[in-house]
Design an enzyme around this catalytic site. Structure first.
Site, PDB file in Angstrom:
ATOM      1  N   LYS A  81       0.858  -1.199   0.000  1.00 17.16           N
ATOM      2  CA  LYS A  81       0.000   0.000   0.000  1.00 17.16           C
ATOM      3  C   LYS A  81       0.880   1.230   0.000  1.00 17.16           C
ATOM      4  CE  LYS A  81      -1.922   2.407   3.277  1.00 17.16           C
ATOM      5  NZ  LYS A  81      -1.700   3.754   2.699  1.00 17.16           N
ATOM      6  N   GLU A 123      10.196   0.407  10.342  1.00 12.97           N
ATOM      7  CA  GLU A 123      11.226   1.420  10.080  1.00 12.97           C
ATOM      8  C   GLU A 123      10.588   2.752  10.458  1.00 12.97           C
ATOM      9  OE1 GLU A 123      14.492   2.527   9.571  1.00 12.97           O
ATOM     10  OE2 GLU A 123      14.329   0.581   8.550  1.00 12.97           O
TER      11      GLU A 123
HETATM   12  P1  NAD Z   1       1.996   7.749   8.896  1.00  5.38           P
HETATM   13  O1  NAD Z   1       2.852   6.899   9.727  1.00  5.38           O
HETATM   14  O2  NAD Z   1       0.603   8.053   9.345  1.00  5.38           O
HETATM   15  O3  NAD Z   1       1.845   7.121   7.415  1.00  5.38           O
HETATM   16  C1  NAD Z   1       2.753   6.228   6.809  1.00  5.38           C
HETATM   17  C2  NAD Z   1       1.976   5.111   6.137  1.00  5.38           C
HETATM   18  O4  NAD Z   1       1.214   4.413   7.115  1.00  5.38           O
HETATM   19  C3  NAD Z   1       0.977   5.556   5.081  1.00  5.38           C
HETATM   20  O5  NAD Z   1       0.946   4.619   4.033  1.00  5.38           O
HETATM   21  C4  NAD Z   1      -0.344   5.517   5.832  1.00  5.38           C
HETATM   22  O6  NAD Z   1      -1.455   5.346   4.990  1.00  5.38           O
HETATM   23  C5  NAD Z   1      -0.149   4.322   6.724  1.00  5.38           C
HETATM   24  N1  NAD Z   1      -0.983   4.294   7.927  1.00  5.38           N
HETATM   25  C6  NAD Z   1      -1.436   5.348   8.645  1.00  5.38           C
HETATM   26  N2  NAD Z   1      -2.190   4.927   9.670  1.00  5.38           N
HETATM   27  C7  NAD Z   1      -2.216   3.572   9.626  1.00  5.38           C
HETATM   28  C8  NAD Z   1      -2.832   2.572  10.413  1.00  5.38           C
HETATM   29  N3  NAD Z   1      -3.557   2.857  11.467  1.00  5.38           N
HETATM   30  N4  NAD Z   1      -2.630   1.282  10.055  1.00  5.38           N
HETATM   31  C9  NAD Z   1      -1.879   0.955   9.006  1.00  5.38           C
HETATM   32  N5  NAD Z   1      -1.296   1.873   8.209  1.00  5.38           N
HETATM   33  C10 NAD Z   1      -1.448   3.164   8.507  1.00  5.38           C
HETATM   34  O7  NAD Z   1       2.751   9.085   8.634  1.00  5.38           O
HETATM   35  P2  NAD Z   1       2.144  10.534   8.275  1.00  5.38           P
HETATM   36  O8  NAD Z   1       0.933  10.889   9.081  1.00  5.38           O
HETATM   37  O9  NAD Z   1       2.017  10.603   6.818  1.00  5.38           O
HETATM   38  O10 NAD Z   1       3.336  11.434   8.803  1.00  5.38           O
HETATM   39  C11 NAD Z   1       3.385  11.715  10.202  1.00  5.38           C
HETATM   40  C12 NAD Z   1       4.774  11.711  10.715  1.00  5.38           C
HETATM   41  O11 NAD Z   1       5.347  10.431  10.527  1.00  5.38           O
HETATM   42  C13 NAD Z   1       5.731  12.633   9.987  1.00  5.38           C
HETATM   43  O12 NAD Z   1       5.645  13.939  10.448  1.00  5.38           O
HETATM   44  C14 NAD Z   1       7.037  12.001  10.307  1.00  5.38           C
HETATM   45  O13 NAD Z   1       7.471  12.410  11.566  1.00  5.38           O
HETATM   46  C15 NAD Z   1       6.724  10.521  10.344  1.00  5.38           C
HETATM   47  N6  NAD Z   1       7.091   9.840   9.090  1.00  5.38           N
HETATM   48  C16 NAD Z   1       8.196   9.065   9.109  1.00  5.38           C
HETATM   49  C17 NAD Z   1       8.594   8.450   7.950  1.00  5.38           C
HETATM   50  C18 NAD Z   1       9.827   7.604   7.914  1.00  5.38           C
HETATM   51  O14 NAD Z   1      10.432   7.451   6.849  1.00  5.38           O
HETATM   52  N7  NAD Z   1      10.226   6.995   9.020  1.00  5.38           N
HETATM   53  C19 NAD Z   1       7.879   8.619   6.772  1.00  5.38           C
HETATM   54  C20 NAD Z   1       6.721   9.387   6.792  1.00  5.38           C
HETATM   55  C21 NAD Z   1       6.342   9.985   7.971  1.00  5.38           C
END
Ligand code: NAD
Length: 498
Positions: A189, A265
């Site tokens: 996804k 990660e």
């Molecule tokens: P997130 O963790 O919400 O999203 C990352 C992925 O997880 C997306 O594909 C999202 O659809 C999915 N996701 C979200 N909620 C989920 C759930 N309950 N169950 C399964 N999958 C789920 O990140 P975000 O809200 O887009 O960003 C928020 C913060 O996360 C950023 O400000 C940053 O600090 C961090 N982030 C870290 C990375 C990294 O590379 N480690 C990448 C993106 C964001």
């Protein structure tokens, strides 16, 4: 053209055909509930197009396709042939570098130069794991004369992979490379903010010759499709990259469903340490690259900068000048270094952290405001006069914002550097080899760079200590995330128990 493709334009490609459906069983299909969502261009805040949204029902269909492939056709494909398929996929991606990079810039906002670098990383990663496909070996273990013992590293099965929006294509490659090389099948996804490049890439999966169901790529939201993946009873493993908050939810869902294997990660708050004897000009370039690369949207961003007191003033003045010279603007301009943040939500989160930093008493040395009047652009921002207790020194900001603190000696900076719930990366800048090695060994981080930053390599494991994650991506280490050990004990005859 079916209604699951739209014609879009980029300054690099001109018109191109953008798939918008869900890629399941080697076909683009509409979602069962026919839901769609809009994709926004972060540089203009305008809608690019709409794509199909996967719900639980679509996840079920993708899982069924992946299970069928895992039990059937994919099983019969030899490891060497899996390697050839991955190499073919890499070749097609390389031939399509321009379109992949342009779509990445359009959807994510990263500069076209960086996006081309990402595609090169994708190609390299797929080729690297293609090479591993026929080199996953068990052991014979000689322990008893009338027994024959050996181990096998078998694929785990159907893997769910949930990726973020900061490196949409690169994260896809890091995930699918080791999973497919070791014989698993996948439902990946993409992030809801950046589904487009994954859908363009999906076309090449069929073209490369992968059997239907081996790699399914779906667009959708975390709370719906993401949650359906992590709680699915017929997914054997889930791999996630994203926020620590969601990482915890995924572990809980995995534990509450079928105890699927989990690798995570997650975030970081990485210290970048500069000693008095560092080559200041070189160090400033690396520190600048360490925080502002990809607009600060890197899990390993060097956001806490510790500078030894002897060069502190000189460093701050020179680094401020360097940050102010970074070209911020149109992702398609060849000289742009920093494009917009990915979304309004991320823009607001980052601006919120900047306000918190000011309220808690830190000084804005440069930046701190919006860049331009359209798009989610933020000025490269540096805080000074910070303490480790401040929110901006503890929480991941995920934007072009860093803070510089002063330190006296090695002992103090190791304490400060390790004072974080995270442990993803760190860096040390010094000309003294002993200092470099001593400090690298003492830092709690999965990666430590010396006199450089953000130099990742497909062959080098990457992952976090502490709350930054579980498991390692890249390198040989990632193969362990996608295989399970089987021990076979064969009795060679003789009476029971001798
Ligand atoms: P997130 O963790 O919400 O999203 C990352 C992925 O997880 C997306 O594909 C999202 O659809 C999915 N996701 C979200 N909620 C989920 C759930 N309950 N169950 C399964 N999958 C789920 O990140 P975000 O809200 O887009 O960003 C928020 C913060 O996360 C950023 O400000 C940053 O600090 C961090 N982030 C870290 C990375 C990294 O590379 N480690 C990448 C993106 C964001």
């Amino acid at each position: 053209m079916s209604n699951l493709f739209v014609e879009l334009k980029t300054p690099v490609t001109g018109a191109y055909k953008q798939p918008t459906g869900l890629f399941i069983n080697n076909e683009f299909v509409e979602g069962v509930d026919k839901k769609t969502f809009e994709v926004i261009n972060p540089a203009t805040e305008e809608v690019i197009c709409s794509v199909s949204e996967a719900t639980e029902k679509d996840v079920d269909l993708a899982v069924a396709a992946a299970r069928k492939a895992f039990k059937g056709e994919w099983r019969k494909v030899s490891p060497a042939q899996r390697g050839r398929l991955l190499n073919k996929l890499a070749d097609i991606a390389e031939q399509n570098t321009d379109v992949l990079a342009a779509v990445e810039s359009l959807d994510n906002g990263k500069s076209i130069t960086l996006a081309k670098g990402d595609v090169a990383g994708v190609v390299g990663c797929l080729r690297y794991y293609a090479g591993w496909a026929d080199k996953v070996e068990g052991k014979t273990i000689d322990i008893e004369p009338d027994m024959f013992h050996y181990t096998r590293h078998e694929p785990i099965g159907v893997c769910g992979q949930i990726i973020p929006w900061n490196f949409p294509l690169l994260m896809l490659a890091w995930k699918i490379g080791p999973a497919l090389a070791t014989g698993n099948t996948v439902i990946l996804k993409t992030a809801e903010q950046t589904p487009l490049s994954g859908l363009v890439f999906a076309q090449y999966v069929k073209e490369a010759g992968f059997p239907p169901g081996v790699l399914n790529i779906i667009s959708g939201f975390g709370k719906v499709a993401g949650a359906a993946i992590s709680s699915h009873m017929d997914i054997d493993k889930v791999a996630f990259t994203g926020s620590t908050v969601v990482g915890r939810q995924i572990m809980k869902a995995a534990a509450a469903s079928n105890l699927k294997k989990v690798t995570l990660e997650l975030g970081g708050k990485s210290p970048n340490i500069v000693f008095n004897d560092a080559d200041i000009e070189q160090t400033i370039s690396w520190v600048n690259f360490g925080i502002y690369y990809n607009h600060g949207q890197c899990c390993c961003a060097g956001s806490r900068i510790y500078v030894q007191e002897g060069i502190y003033d000189k460093f701050v003045a020179a680094f401020k000048a360097r940050a102010e010279a970074n070209k911020v603007g149109d992702p398609f301009h060849p000289e742009t270094f920093q494009g917009p943040q990915v979304s309004q939500l991320q823009y607001d989160r980052i601006m919120g952290y900047i306000e918190t930093g000011k309220k808690e008493g830190a000084t804005v040395a440069t930046g701190g405001a919006r860049h331009g009047d359209k798009g989610y652009f933020i000025q490269p921002t540096i805080f000074t006069d910070v303490t480790n207790k401040m929110t901006i020194m503890q929480e991941e900001i995920f934007g072009p914002v860093c803070a510089i603190a002063k330190f006296k000696d090695e002992e103090e900076v190791i304490e400060l550097g390790n004072d974080s719930t995270y442990g993803l990366a760190a860096a040390v800048h010094t000309k003294d080899l002993n200092t470099a090695i001593r400090v690298s060994n003492a830092l709690h981080a999965g990666t430590v760079w010396v006199n450089c930053y953000n130099l990742l390599n497909t062959a080098l494991p990457f992952g976090g200590f502490k709350a930054s994650g579980i498991g390692r991506e890249l390198g040989e280490a990632a193969l362990a995330n996608y295989t399970q050990n089987k021990s076979v004990a064969i009795r060679l005859g003789g009476a029971m128990f001798g």
